[in-house]
Motif scaffolding. Structure first.
Motif, PDB file in Angstrom:
ATOM      1  N   LEU A  63      42.166  -7.773  33.873  1.00 28.29           N
ATOM      2  CA  LEU A  63      41.201  -8.308  32.912  1.00 28.29           C
ATOM      3  C   LEU A  63      41.664  -8.178  31.466  1.00 28.29           C
ATOM      4  O   LEU A  63      41.506  -9.098  30.671  1.00 28.29           O
ATOM      5  N   PHE A  64      42.178  -7.003  31.107  1.00 26.88           N
ATOM      6  CA  PHE A  64      42.677  -6.778  29.755  1.00 26.88           C
ATOM      7  C   PHE A  64      43.522  -5.511  29.773  1.00 26.88           C
ATOM      8  O   PHE A  64      43.594  -4.806  30.771  1.00 26.88           O
ATOM      9  N   ASP A  65      44.154  -5.224  28.637  1.00 21.23           N
ATOM     10  CA  ASP A  65      45.033  -4.064  28.534  1.00 21.23           C
ATOM     11  C   ASP A  65      44.233  -2.847  28.094  1.00 21.23           C
ATOM     12  O   ASP A  65      43.512  -2.894  27.098  1.00 21.23           O
ATOM     13  N   VAL A  66      44.389  -1.748  28.838  1.00 22.93           N
ATOM     14  CA  VAL A  66      43.727  -0.494  28.519  1.00 22.93           C
ATOM     15  C   VAL A  66      44.709   0.642  28.768  1.00 22.93           C
ATOM     16  O   VAL A  66      45.425   0.642  29.780  1.00 22.93           O
ATOM     17  N   TRP A  67      44.765   1.579  27.813  1.00 20.32           N
ATOM     18  CA  TRP A  67      45.781   2.622  27.844  1.00 20.32           C
ATOM     19  C   TRP A  67      45.191   4.024  27.705  1.00 20.32           C
ATOM     20  O   TRP A  67      44.231   4.235  26.955  1.00 20.32           O
ATOM     21  N   ALA A  68      45.851   4.962  28.338  1.00 20.87           N
ATOM     22  CA  ALA A  68      45.711   6.377  28.006  1.00 20.87           C
ATOM     23  C   ALA A  68      46.673   6.617  26.851  1.00 20.87           C
ATOM     24  O   ALA A  68      47.798   6.114  26.853  1.00 20.87           O
ATOM     25  N   VAL A  69      46.227   7.374  25.863  1.00 20.33           N
ATOM     26  CA  VAL A  69      47.056   7.653  24.692  1.00 20.33           C
ATOM     27  C   VAL A  69      47.502   9.108  24.761  1.00 20.33           C
ATOM     28  O   VAL A  69      46.678  10.008  24.918  1.00 20.33           O
ATOM     29  N   ARG A  70      48.813   9.330  24.649  1.00 17.39           N
ATOM     30  CA  ARG A  70      49.364  10.675  24.745  1.00 17.39           C
ATOM     31  C   ARG A  70      50.179  11.021  23.499  1.00 17.39           C
ATOM     32  O   ARG A  70      50.851  10.161  22.933  1.00 17.39           O
ATOM     33  N   HIS A  71      50.103  12.279  23.124  1.00 14.06           N
ATOM     34  CA  HIS A  71      50.885  12.819  22.013  1.00 14.06           C
ATOM     35  C   HIS A  71      51.506  14.106  22.517  1.00 14.06           C
ATOM     36  O   HIS A  71      50.797  14.983  23.007  1.00 14.06           O
ATOM     37  N   ASP A  72      52.826  14.196  22.417  1.00 13.74           N
ATOM     38  CA  ASP A  72      53.554  15.369  22.937  1.00 13.74           C
ATOM     39  C   ASP A  72      53.192  15.650  24.401  1.00 13.74           C
ATOM     40  O   ASP A  72      53.035  16.799  24.810  1.00 13.74           O
ATOM     41  N   GLY A  73      53.025  14.568  25.180  1.00 15.60           N
ATOM     42  CA  GLY A  73      52.755  14.690  26.604  1.00 15.60           C
ATOM     43  C   GLY A  73      51.312  14.973  26.980  1.00 15.60           C
ATOM     44  O   GLY A  73      50.967  14.995  28.158  1.00 15.60           O
ATOM     45  N   ARG A  74      50.454  15.191  25.983  1.00 15.26           N
ATOM     46  CA  ARG A  74      49.046  15.501  26.254  1.00 15.26           C
ATOM     47  C   ARG A  74      48.168  14.278  25.994  1.00 15.26           C
ATOM     48  O   ARG A  74      48.378  13.532  25.030  1.00 15.26           O
ATOM     49  N   TYR A  75      47.130  14.124  26.824  1.00 19.07           N
ATOM     50  CA  TYR A  75      46.148  13.065  26.623  1.00 19.07           C
ATOM     51  C   TYR A  75      45.380  13.337  25.332  1.00 19.07           C
ATOM     52  O   TYR A  75      44.817  14.423  25.163  1.00 19.07           O
ATOM     53  N   VAL A  76      45.368  12.359  24.425  1.00 16.12           N
ATOM     54  CA  VAL A  76      44.639  12.528  23.174  1.00 16.12           C
ATOM     55  C   VAL A  76      43.665  11.386  22.907  1.00 16.12           C
ATOM     56  O   VAL A  76      42.917  11.436  21.926  1.00 16.12           O
ATOM     57  N   GLY A  77      43.657  10.351  23.750  1.00  8.06           N
ATOM     58  CA  GLY A  77      42.741   9.263  23.459  1.00  8.06           C
ATOM     59  C   GLY A  77      42.837   8.075  24.377  1.00  8.06           C
ATOM     60  O   GLY A  77      43.537   8.085  25.391  1.00  8.06           O
ATOM     61  N   HIS A  78      42.125   7.052  23.958  1.00 10.15           N
ATOM     62  CA  HIS A  78      41.925   5.825  24.735  1.00 10.15           C
ATOM     63  C   HIS A  78      42.164   4.643  23.805  1.00 10.15           C
ATOM     64  O   HIS A  78      41.812   4.688  22.622  1.00 10.15           O
ATOM     65  N   ALA A  79      42.725   3.558  24.352  1.00 11.43           N
ATOM     66  CA  ALA A  79      42.938   2.342  23.564  1.00 11.43           C
ATOM     67  C   ALA A  79      42.828   1.125  24.465  1.00 11.43           C
ATOM     68  O   ALA A  79      43.135   1.191  25.663  1.00 11.43           O
ATOM     69  N   GLU A  80      42.397   0.026  23.865  1.00 12.02           N
ATOM     70  CA  GLU A  80      42.339  -1.235  24.603  1.00 12.02           C
ATOM     71  C   GLU A  80      42.346  -2.398  23.623  1.00 12.02           C
ATOM     72  O   GLU A  80      42.067  -2.238  22.435  1.00 12.02           O
ATOM     73  N   ILE A  81      42.692  -3.549  24.143  1.00 19.03           N
ATOM     74  CA  ILE A  81      42.563  -4.797  23.404  1.00 19.03           C
ATOM     75  C   ILE A  81      42.045  -5.806  24.404  1.00 19.03           C
ATOM     76  O   ILE A  81      42.586  -5.939  25.508  1.00 19.03           O
ATOM     77  N   LYS A  82      40.947  -6.469  24.016  1.00 18.29           N
ATOM     78  CA  LYS A  82      40.314  -7.365  24.977  1.00 18.29           C
ATOM     79  C   LYS A  82      39.603  -8.506  24.279  1.00 18.29           C
ATOM     80  O   LYS A  82      39.194  -8.401  23.124  1.00 18.29           O
ATOM     81  N   ARG A  83      39.489  -9.586  25.019  1.00 17.91           N
ATOM     82  CA  ARG A  83      38.747 -10.743  24.538  1.00 17.91           C
ATOM     83  C   ARG A  83      37.266 -10.396  24.598  1.00 17.91           C
ATOM     84  O   ARG A  83      36.799  -9.799  25.549  1.00 17.91           O
ATOM     85  N   THR A  84      36.547 -10.764  23.559  1.00 23.38           N
ATOM     86  CA  THR A  84      35.113 -10.537  23.532  1.00 23.38           C
ATOM     87  C   THR A  84      34.421 -11.687  22.824  1.00 23.38           C
ATOM     88  O   THR A  84      34.920 -12.192  21.822  1.00 23.38           O
ATOM     89  N   ASP A  85      33.302 -12.110  23.372  1.00 22.23           N
ATOM     90  CA  ASP A  85      32.537 -13.199  22.764  1.00 22.23           C
ATOM     91  C   ASP A  85      31.875 -12.772  21.471  1.00 22.23           C
ATOM     92  O   ASP A  85      31.521 -13.602  20.648  1.00 22.23           O
ATOM     93  N   GLN A  86      31.701 -11.459  21.278  1.00 23.38           N
ATOM     94  CA  GLN A  86      31.059 -10.958  20.070  1.00 23.38           C
ATOM     95  C   GLN A  86      31.826 -11.390  18.816  1.00 23.38           C
ATOM     96  O   GLN A  86      31.237 -11.595  17.770  1.00 23.38           O
ATOM     97  N   VAL A  87      33.147 -11.553  18.941  1.00 19.63           N
ATOM     98  CA  VAL A  87      33.952 -11.979  17.801  1.00 19.63           C
ATOM     99  C   VAL A  87      34.696 -13.280  18.069  1.00 19.63           C
ATOM    100  O   VAL A  87      35.451 -13.744  17.235  1.00 19.63           O
TER     101      VAL A  87
END
Length: 170
Positions: A63-87
């Motif tokens: 459906l779209f790209d979604v990532w786990a975000v890691r810094h120095d091997g540790r999970y630090v966050g979430h990211a995505e880019i997706k189509r949305t009708d809101q914009v």
């Protein structure tokens, strides 16, 4: 096309793995992190169900790209880019765990998502929707060239700002 691995100077963005569940739930259920995300922080059960849908819907149906975000091997966050009708276009979404706040990782992460939108997806414009009260994200996105396009009045009385950065200015 499956979600690709992205790298920045300090971050690794990669598709989620099943063993990321605990970190994902902690991030999305954290009241300080979740207060500006969607309808607010999720319960642990809601966050767990959302994590499951990353695999059963988002990845399974590409459906779209979604990532786990890691810094120095540790999970630090979430990211995505997706189509949305809101914009009527593609929106970036990102969240960092509190220990990752304040060190410039948010700027690095948002910049990587914008570059991916332009360079890989070929988008003419990348959008972000941000709660008006989320001053940190508004300032971060302004540094990256995002400009205010319009406001959305939410049912709860709050305002969401629609921001955009065209490819020509990024």
């Amino acid at each position: 096309m499956p979600t690709p691995v992205l790298r920045t100077d300090r971050l690794l963005l990669e598709p989620y793995r099943p063993d990321d569940a605990e970190d994902f739930v902690a991030l999305f259920a954290d009241p300080e992190v979740g207060r500006f995300m969607g309808d607010g922080p999720l319960s642990a059960d809601e966050a767990g169900a959302l994590f499951g849908r990353v695999f059963t819907k988002v990845y399974a149906e590409d459906l779209f790209d979604v990532w786990a975000v890691r810094h120095d091997g540790r999970y630090v966050g979430h990211a995505e880019i997706k189509r949305t009708d809101q914009v009527d276009g593609y929106e970036i979404v990102y969240a960092l765990a509190k220990p990752a706040w304040g060190g410039g990782l948010g700027t690095e992460l948002a910049r990587a998502l914008v570059r991916y939108g332009f360079d890989t997806l070929g988008l003419p414009v990348v959008y972000a929707t941000v709660a008006d009260a989320n001053r940190a994200s508004l300032a971060l996105l302004a540094k990256l060239g995002f400009v205010h396009e319009r406001d959305i009045a939410e049912e709860d009385g709050t305002t969401t700002r629609v921001l955009a950065v065209p490819a020509a200015t990024a």
